[in-house]
Design a protein around this motif. Structure first.
Motif, PDB file in Angstrom:
ATOM      1  N   VAL A 157       0.841  -1.201   0.000  1.00 53.37           N
ATOM      2  CA  VAL A 157       0.000   0.000   0.000  1.00 53.37           C
ATOM      3  C   VAL A 157       0.871   1.244   0.000  1.00 53.37           C
ATOM      4  N   LEU A 158       1.901   1.263   0.842  1.00 48.08           N
ATOM      5  CA  LEU A 158       2.796   2.418   0.901  1.00 48.08           C
ATOM      6  C   LEU A 158       3.505   2.633  -0.429  1.00 48.08           C
ATOM      7  N   VAL A 159       3.974   1.563  -1.044  1.00 46.78           N
ATOM      8  CA  VAL A 159       4.674   1.674  -2.331  1.00 46.78           C
ATOM      9  C   VAL A 159       3.779   2.318  -3.381  1.00 46.78           C
ATOM     10  N   HIS A 160       2.551   1.848  -3.485  1.00 46.92           N
ATOM     11  CA  HIS A 160       1.644   2.372  -4.509  1.00 46.92           C
ATOM     12  C   HIS A 160       1.189   3.799  -4.191  1.00 46.92           C
ATOM     13  N   VAL A 161       1.061   4.129  -2.919  1.00 42.29           N
ATOM     14  CA  VAL A 161       0.705   5.501  -2.553  1.00 42.29           C
ATOM     15  C   VAL A 161       1.823   6.445  -2.958  1.00 42.29           C
ATOM     16  N   VAL A 162       3.057   6.087  -2.615  1.00 44.11           N
ATOM     17  CA  VAL A 162       4.201   6.950  -2.928  1.00 44.11           C
ATOM     18  C   VAL A 162       4.340   7.130  -4.427  1.00 44.11           C
ATOM     19  N   TYR A 163       4.221   6.040  -5.174  1.00 43.57           N
ATOM     20  CA  TYR A 163       4.401   6.139  -6.617  1.00 43.57           C
ATOM     21  C   TYR A 163       3.203   6.805  -7.291  1.00 43.57           C
ATOM     22  N   GLY A 164       2.021   6.711  -6.710  1.00 40.24           N
ATOM     23  CA  GLY A 164       0.832   7.278  -7.336  1.00 40.24           C
ATOM     24  C   GLY A 164       0.620   8.750  -7.058  1.00 40.24           C
ATOM     25  N   ILE A 165       1.245   9.280  -5.999  1.00 38.14           N
ATOM     26  CA  ILE A 165       1.030  10.684  -5.636  1.00 38.14           C
ATOM     27  C   ILE A 165       1.435  11.623  -6.765  1.00 38.14           C
ATOM     28  N   ALA A 166       2.510  11.293  -7.475  1.00 35.83           N
ATOM     29  CA  ALA A 166       2.958  12.169  -8.565  1.00 35.83           C
ATOM     30  C   ALA A 166       1.876  12.310  -9.626  1.00 35.83           C
ATOM     31  N   PHE A 167       1.219  11.205  -9.984  1.00 30.95           N
ATOM     32  CA  PHE A 167       0.190  11.244 -11.015  1.00 30.95           C
ATOM     33  C   PHE A 167      -1.065  11.958 -10.520  1.00 30.95           C
ATOM     34  N   THR A 168      -1.505  11.637  -9.310  1.00 31.61           N
ATOM     35  CA  THR A 168      -2.731  12.268  -8.812  1.00 31.61           C
ATOM     36  C   THR A 168      -2.533  13.766  -8.601  1.00 31.61           C
ATOM     37  N   VAL A 205     -16.544  20.309  -6.113  1.00 31.26           N
ATOM     38  CA  VAL A 205     -16.544  20.460  -7.570  1.00 31.26           C
ATOM     39  C   VAL A 205     -15.501  19.552  -8.233  1.00 31.26           C
ATOM     40  N   SER A 206     -14.932  18.634  -7.471  1.00 33.69           N
ATOM     41  CA  SER A 206     -13.840  17.803  -7.976  1.00 33.69           C
ATOM     42  C   SER A 206     -14.291  16.427  -8.441  1.00 33.69           C
ATOM     43  N   GLY A 207     -15.604  16.230  -8.586  1.00 30.15           N
ATOM     44  CA  GLY A 207     -16.100  14.913  -8.966  1.00 30.15           C
ATOM     45  C   GLY A 207     -15.456  14.336 -10.217  1.00 30.15           C
ATOM     46  N   PRO A 208     -15.387  15.087 -11.323  1.00 24.89           N
ATOM     47  CA  PRO A 208     -14.802  14.522 -12.548  1.00 24.89           C
ATOM     48  C   PRO A 208     -13.353  14.092 -12.389  1.00 24.89           C
ATOM     49  N   ILE A 209     -12.534  14.902 -11.735  1.00 24.75           N
ATOM     50  CA  ILE A 209     -11.119  14.557 -11.625  1.00 24.75           C
ATOM     51  C   ILE A 209     -10.899  13.487 -10.563  1.00 24.75           C
ATOM     52  N   ILE A 210     -11.751  13.406  -9.569  1.00 24.01           N
ATOM     53  CA  ILE A 210     -11.668  12.297  -8.613  1.00 24.01           C
ATOM     54  C   ILE A 210     -11.936  10.985  -9.337  1.00 24.01           C
ATOM     55  N   THR A 211     -12.905  10.991 -10.251  1.00 17.22           N
ATOM     56  CA  THR A 211     -13.191   9.795 -11.044  1.00 17.22           C
ATOM     57  C   THR A 211     -11.981   9.381 -11.868  1.00 17.22           C
ATOM     58  N   VAL A 212     -11.325  10.358 -12.491  1.00 16.32           N
ATOM     59  CA  VAL A 212     -10.121  10.073 -13.274  1.00 16.32           C
ATOM     60  C   VAL A 212      -9.043   9.459 -12.397  1.00 16.32           C
ATOM     61  N   SER A 213      -8.809  10.078 -11.245  1.00 22.21           N
ATOM     62  CA  SER A 213      -7.765   9.595 -10.347  1.00 22.21           C
ATOM     63  C   SER A 213      -8.056   8.182  -9.852  1.00 22.21           C
ATOM     64  N   ILE A 215      -9.999   5.819 -11.247  1.00 26.92           N
ATOM     65  CA  ILE A 215      -9.886   4.838 -12.328  1.00 26.92           C
ATOM     66  C   ILE A 215      -8.427   4.590 -12.683  1.00 26.92           C
ATOM     67  N   TRP A 216      -7.659   5.673 -12.799  1.00 30.22           N
ATOM     68  CA  TRP A 216      -6.243   5.534 -13.152  1.00 30.22           C
ATOM     69  C   TRP A 216      -5.489   4.720 -12.105  1.00 30.22           C
ATOM     70  N   GLN A 217      -5.638   5.102 -10.848  1.00 27.71           N
ATOM     71  CA  GLN A 217      -4.938   4.411  -9.788  1.00 27.71           C
ATOM     72  C   GLN A 217      -5.413   2.971  -9.625  1.00 27.71           C
ATOM     73  N   PHE A 218      -6.707   2.758  -9.737  1.00 28.28           N
ATOM     74  CA  PHE A 218      -7.241   1.409  -9.584  1.00 28.28           C
ATOM     75  C   PHE A 218      -6.645   0.469 -10.624  1.00 28.28           C
ATOM     76  N   THR A 219      -6.659   0.877 -11.888  1.00 30.61           N
ATOM     77  CA  THR A 219      -6.147   0.001 -12.942  1.00 30.61           C
ATOM     78  C   THR A 219      -4.642  -0.198 -12.820  1.00 30.61           C
TER      79      THR A 219
END
Length: 292
Positions: A157-168, A205-213, A215-219
């Protein structure tokens, strides 16, 4: 407008029909491997060995799916995906939630609460998006060992959080740039602080970008193999590693129907996410593309 549509020329209709035919043909080509996987997964092994690859099953059976899901793992061979499927859920859910929340706060701070060096911080985070996975394996392994999280679900979990923060952070930063600064300034004048503005104004007002984040992180996390095989212990392996162990075993009779069923089980969550939320992913990516 309706009259223009009704008066479409025969040439335009022919081009439109040709375009649809081309798209349908391309879809069928891309769907062919999926069709083969599904058909193979519901056939007895004897029927598969007969060479009927694309034919419908003569004897429909779900035994390969049951075996792929519920069989036990012994030694280094994994014969079932149920426990590892649960491991992937335990990794994906908190990693997606934490990386999305941290990325939202980072994007908010980098756009609406600029500070000295904020551009440098963003440049470093942007650079992190292009760092290959292989580069971080050794330092991340040492860090997990130092924290006592090696070979554990929490470590992954920590590994994926650290690596995913840059994208989100990149997603939310680009989205929040389009939010008018006047809204934030007005809230500041009314006495609202950093987190109050974030929770009451930006997040709703962040619904659309939360959805993007999400979906991206999940996949990305669900389909990850490298981090799973490098940092997980036997009991904390994600479903992708278990699938690899199952498919690449060199002992016993090769059961292609079980392998295909296992691959379908491992791929189902991402398929469902894209089928149900794919259009929202595209909308979210374009929502913050124009400022104003």
């Amino acid at each position: 407008m309706d009259n223009v549509i009704r008066r479409r020329t025969p040439r335009a209709r022919l081009l439109r029909a040709g375009l649809y035919a081309l798209l349908i043909a391309a879809a069928l080509v891309y769907l062919l491997p999926l069709v083969v996987m599904v058909l193979t997964s519901v056939k007895p092994i004897e029927e598969i060995r007969a060479g009927a690859l694309l034919s419908l099953p003569s004897h429909f059976t779900l035994d390969p799916w049951i075996k792929a899901w519920s069989s036990a793992c012994t030694g280094m061979r994994c014969d079932g995906l149920s426990g590892y499927f649960v491991n992937s859920i335990k990794i994906v859910v908190p990693a997606v939630a934490i990386s999305t929340l941290v990325g939202a706060i980072n994007g908010y701070a980098l756009t609406k609460w600029r500070f000295r060096g904020s551009e440098l911080v963003f440049a470093m985070l942007l650079f992190g998006c292009f760092v290959p996975f292989q580069v971080v394996l050794m330092p991340m392994a040492r860090t997990l060992g130092w924290l006592g999280l090696a070979s554990s679900v929490s470590g992954l979990v920590l590994v994926h959080v650290v690596y995913g923060i840059a994208f989100t952070t990149l997603f939310f930063r680009n989205y929040y740039v389009a939010v008018p600064d006047e809204m934030i300034n007005a809230a500041k004048l009314d006495g609202a602080g950093f987190f109050r503005i974030f929770w009451r104004i930006l997040l709703p007002v962040s619904g659309p970008i939360i959805t993007v984040s999400v979906i991206w992180q999940f996949t990305q996390i669900w389909n990850d193999f490298l981090f799973g095989v490098a940092f997980a212990g036997f009991d904390s392996q994600p479903v992708t590693v278990a699938l690899n162990n199952m498919v690449n075993t060199s002992t016993g009779v090769k059961e292609y129907n079980v392998d295909m069923a296992a691959a379908m089980i491992a791929a189902l969550p991402t398929l469902v996410v894209y089928v149900l939320a794919g259009k929202y992913f595209v909308r979210g990516l374009t929502a913050g593309s124009v400022k104003g």
